[in-house]
Scaffold this motif. Structure first.
Motif, short mmCIF file in Angstrom:
data_model
loop_
_atom_site.label_atom_id
_atom_site.label_comp_id
_atom_site.label_asym_id
_atom_site.label_seq_id
_atom_site.Cartn_x
_atom_site.Cartn_y
_atom_site.Cartn_z
N ALA A 95 0.81 -1.22 0.00
CA ALA A 95 0.00 0.00 0.00
C ALA A 95 0.84 1.27 0.00
N ARG A 146 -8.27 4.00 4.28
CA ARG A 146 -7.02 3.25 4.19
C ARG A 146 -6.89 2.68 2.80
N LEU A 183 -5.84 -0.03 0.22
CA LEU A 183 -5.70 -1.47 0.32
C LEU A 183 -4.60 -2.00 -0.58
N LEU A 229 -10.50 1.59 1.55
CA LEU A 229 -11.40 1.10 2.58
C LEU A 229 -11.76 2.26 3.50
#
Length: 644
Positions: free
Chosen positions: A513, A612, A614, A621
C-alpha cells in the motif's frame, strides 16, 4: 523501624499490613505497585518472618532484583535467604533438587531456544519425508509451546491455525512426542518444561509439595494478571498449607492472552480463595487528571472486571487529550510529525515522546515519512521496516522482476526455495554467467534447469508471477505486484517458516500500500535504497542521540512518557479485526487501549484516519472511528478535524 503511615498512602498501607490469609491487591496503572510489594516484604520481615519463609514471584529477574534492593535499603542484610525470581527460575531451583523423582538426573541440561529448536528439527526430519511444504521447526516449536502453556490439546491448536497448505495434526503430535522422548534421552529440559515438570512433581510427589508448601509461609506474586494456567496452579499448590498468598495485579491490564496469560486467574481469585481480602490501589502518581479521565472512561465499558477509578494526585495540565480525525495514513503521518515538532519546540526531549500502535504494520507509513524528514526515532523492536527479513525478501523479488537482478537479490530469493542454501544459490548465479534477466524467457528456462528438482515446483510458481509482472505491466503497479506475490506464494512460505506469519503478512500487505499513485516499481526501489543508505549515515552521525520511541502497545506496557501518540484508532484496526472475530465484545482490546492511554504522563494524541489504501487492487477502505473513541465523553477530549 519503618514509618509506615508516613511513607505509604492509606490503600498501600492496608495492602502492606494486611492480616494473614489470601489477599488480592488490585493495583491500577501508576499506583505504586512495586513500592507496595517492596514494603510488604519489609513488613513481613519486621513482623518476625524469616527470609527463607518468603517466596516472591515476578515475571522478570530484573523486577525481583529491584524489589529486593529496595527492601534491603529498608531492612539491611536481613533480606538474605529470601526466595525470589521468575516462575522459571524458582521451578528450576526446585527441579535441581528433585529431578530424579521424574526420571531425570539432577544435572539435567536446560536447552536454550536455539538448541531446543535444533533437537525438535531432528524429530521433524525423522518423521516428515518431504519437509518443503510442512511447517518449519520454529513454527512447530511455537505450537508445542502454546499447548504446554495453556494445557491445551495440540491437535486442536494445530487445527485452529489458518494454514494455507494443509497440515496434518497427527503428524505434529508425533513430532512433539518424538521431541519429548529425545529430551528425556538427552537428560534435557526446555523452558516450558521447567513449569510443566515442576507442576507434575508437586502433583505426583506429595512429600515434595509438603516440603515447599510448608516452607513458604508467605507467597507474593507480581503481575498476577499475566500468569498462565500452570503458574496459577503452581501458586495455589504452594500456598495450600499456610494460605498466606498475596496476588498483586490489575485485571484492566491483562493483555497477553496470545502468549498464554489467563484472565480467569485474577478474575476468579476470590472464588478459589473464599474470604480473601481485596485491596484496591487507585491513586495514580503518573498521569495528569485529563489523561486519567479518558482512561477511566475507556475501560468502564468492559463487562467482567473489578471496577476501579484512577484518582489524580498531580495538578491539572489545562489541556485535554486531543482526538484528531484525519483523512488517511499520509495525513496521519503529517499530523504526528507536526505534533512531535511542537512538543520539541515546547521543551520536550525526543525521548519524552512515544508513538504507540496496535500492530506493527500500522507504523510503516509513518516510519517511512520519519526517514524522509530525517526525524530521529528508535524502534522498541530494534528493527526498521526495511531491515526485517520478510520485507527484504519482497524487495529482492521486486528487484528481480524489474530486471535489475544482482547477486544479492538473486541469492536471497533463491534461498527461499526448499533445498537451496546460499552456497547453492551462488553456484547457480555463477553458472548463469553472473547475470540474470527475468524478462528473457530463455534465461528463465535455463535457470529452471539449474534449480534442484525438489525446489522446481516452488520456483515455477514464482516464475509465473515474474512472467505475469512483465505481461501485465506491473512495473507501474507495485501494489498489485506485491499483493500477487503474497497471495500466490509468499504467504504460504511465511506460514511454514515463522510463528508470527500473520503479522509478517500484514507488514507485506502494508508495504504494497506504500506505492504512491503513479510511482513505478524502479522508482520505489530507488527510494528504498536511498533511504536505507541515509539510515546508515544517520546511524553513524547520531549514534549517541536518543530519538522518539516507536512501539507496539504490548511492548510499551510498564513504560511511560510525557507525550504519547496513538495511531489508527479505527474499527478493525484498533480493535483488531482478528480479535473481534475471537471476542466480539473486544474486552482484551479495550484493556489494551487502556494500557496505551495510561502510558501518557501529560499529553495524549489519538489519531483517527477515515480511509485506508488497500494492497493488491489499490482500492480504498473507508473506516469508522474505533468504539473506544466513541466511548470517550465529549467533555473528556478535544476534537480536531484535519491538520493543525
Amino acid at each position: 523501624m519503618t514509618r509506615w503511615e508516613a511513607e505509604l498512602n492509606p490503600e498501600q498501607l492496608a495492602a502492606v499490613t494486611a492480616a494473614p490469609g489470601p489477599v488480592l491487591v488490585l493495583a491500577a496503572a501508576g499506583t505504586g505497585k512495586t513500592r507496595t510489594l517492596t514494603y510488604r516484604v519489609t513488613w513481613l520481615l519486621e513482623q518476625g518472618a524469616q527470609p527463607g519463609d518468603i517466596l516472591l514471584l515476578t515475571f522478570t529477574n530484573r523486577a525481583a532484583r529491584e524489589m529486593l534492593e529496595r527492601a534491603q535499603q529498608l531492612v539491611g542484610p536481613a533480606i538474605g535467604g529470601l526466595w525470589s525470581g521468575t516462575f522459571h527460575h524458582v521451578c528450576h531451583r526446585i527441579l535441581r533438587s528433585y529431578a530424579d523423582r521424574l526420571g531425570y538426573s539432577r544435572n539435567f541440561v536446560i536447552l536454550d531456544r536455539s538448541d531446543a529448536q535444533s533437537l525438535l528439527g531432528k524429530s521433524l526430519k525423522a518423521l516428515v519425508a518431504d519437509t518443503k511444504h510442512f511447517p518449519k521447526k520454529e513454527v512447530i516449536a511455537s505450537l508445542v509451546s502454546k499447548a504446554a502453556n495453556t494445557q491445551g490439546d495440540l491437535r486442536e491448536i494445530v487445527e485452529a491455525e489458518s494454514f494455507k497448505e494443509p497440515v496434518d495434526p497427527e503428524r505434529v503430535v508425533a513430532i512433539a512426542e518424538a521431541y519429548a522422548a529425545a529430551k528425556r534421552e538427552a537428560n534435557a529440559m526446555d523452558f516450558d518444561d521447567l513449569l510443566v515438570l515442576a507442576l507434575r512433581l508437586f502433583r505426583e510427589q506429595p512429600d515434595i509439595l509438603e516440603r515447599y508448601a510448608g516452607q513458604f509461609r508467605h507467597i507474593l506474586v507480581d503481575e498476577y494478571q499475566d500468569t498462565n494456567i500452570i503458574q496459577s496452579q503452581l501458586v495455589d499448590l504452594l500456598a495450600s498449607r499456610h494460605k498466606n498468598l498475596m496476588a498483586v495485579g490489575d485485571d484492566f491490564q491483562c493483555i497477553y492472552s496470545w502468549r498464554g496469560a489467563n484472565f480467569r486467574n485474577i478474575i476468579e481469585f476470590p472464588k478459589r480463595w473464599p474470604g480473601c481480602a481485596i485491596v484496591k490501589l487507585e491513586r495514580n502518581y503518573r498521569s495528569v487528571p485529563e489523561v486519567l479521565t479518558a482512561a477511566n472512561a475507556c475501560i468502564a465499558g468492559n463487562p467482567e472486571q473489578f471496577q476501579k477509578t484512577l484518582l489524580a494526585t498531580l495538578p491539572a495540565l489545562g489541556r485535554k487529550p486531543l482526538v484528531a480525525f484525519l483523512r488517511d495514513a499520509a495525513e496521519q503521518s503529517q499530523m504526528v510529525i507536526r505534533h512531535i515538532q511542537r512538543a520539541l519546540a515546547s521543551g520536550y526531549r525526543p525521548q519524552d515522546i512515544a508513538v504507540l500502535y496496535r500492530s506493527h504494520f500500522h507504523v510503516m507509513e509513518l516510519e517511512l515519512d520519519l526517514r524522509r524528514q530525517r526525524v530521529s526515532y528508535e524502534l522498541t523492536s530494534g528493527q526498521g521496516v526495511f531491515e526485517s527479513l520478510h520485507v527484504k525478501d519482497v524487495i529482492s523479488y521486486l528487484r528481480l522482476c524489474c530486471g535489475s537482478a544482482d547477486l544479492f537479490a538473486f541469492t536471497r530469493l533463491m534461498a527461499l526455495l526448499p533445498g537451496v542454501g546460499p552456497k547453492t544459490a551462488e553456484k547457480i548465479w555463477l553458472r548463469l554467467g553472473g547475470a540474470f534477466d527475468p524478462r528473457q524467457e530463455t534465461q528463465r528456462l535455463q535457470l529452471l534447469s539449474l534449480i534442484p528438482k525438489k525446489a522446481q515446483d516452488d520456483w515455477q510458481a514464482i516464475d509465473r508471477l515474474i512472467a505475469g509482472f512483465q505481461a501485465d505491466g506491473l512495473e507501474n503497479d507495485g501494489n498489485r505486484a506485491v499483493g500477487r506475490f503474497l497471495d500466490a506464494w509468499y504467504e504460504a512460505y511465511l506460514q511454514r517458516t515463522y510463528d508470527n506469519a500473520e503479522d509478517r503478512a500484514a507488514d507485506i500487505a502494508e508495504l504494497a500500500a506504500q506505492f504512491k499513485k503513479g510511482q513505478s516499481v524502479p522508482e520505489f526501489l530507488y527510494e528504498v535504497a536511498l533511504m536505507t543508505n541515509l539510515d546508515a549515515e544517520n546511524a553513524a552521525a547520531f549514534k549517541d542521540v536518543q530519538g522518539v520511541r516507536l512501539s507496539t502497545i504490548h511492548q510499551a506496557k510498564g513504560l511511560e512518557w510525557p507525550v504519547v501518540i496513538l495511531l489508527w484508532c479505527d474499527e478493525e484496526m484498533f480493535p483488531a479485526a482478528k480479535s473481534l472475530k475471537e471476542d466480539p465484545a473486544a474486552a482484551e482490546e479495550r484493556r489494551l487501549f487502556y494500557v496505551a492511554v495510561t502510558r501518557a504522563k501529560r499529553e495524549l494524541l489519538l489519531c483517527v484516519p477515515s480511509m485506508r489504501h488497500l494492497p493488491g487492487n489499490g482500492g480504498t477502505l473507508w473506516l469508522k472511528p474505533s468504539r473506544f473513541i466513541k466511548e470517550l465523553p465529549a467533555a473528556a477530549v478535544t476534537k480536531r478535524f484535519g491538520l493543525y
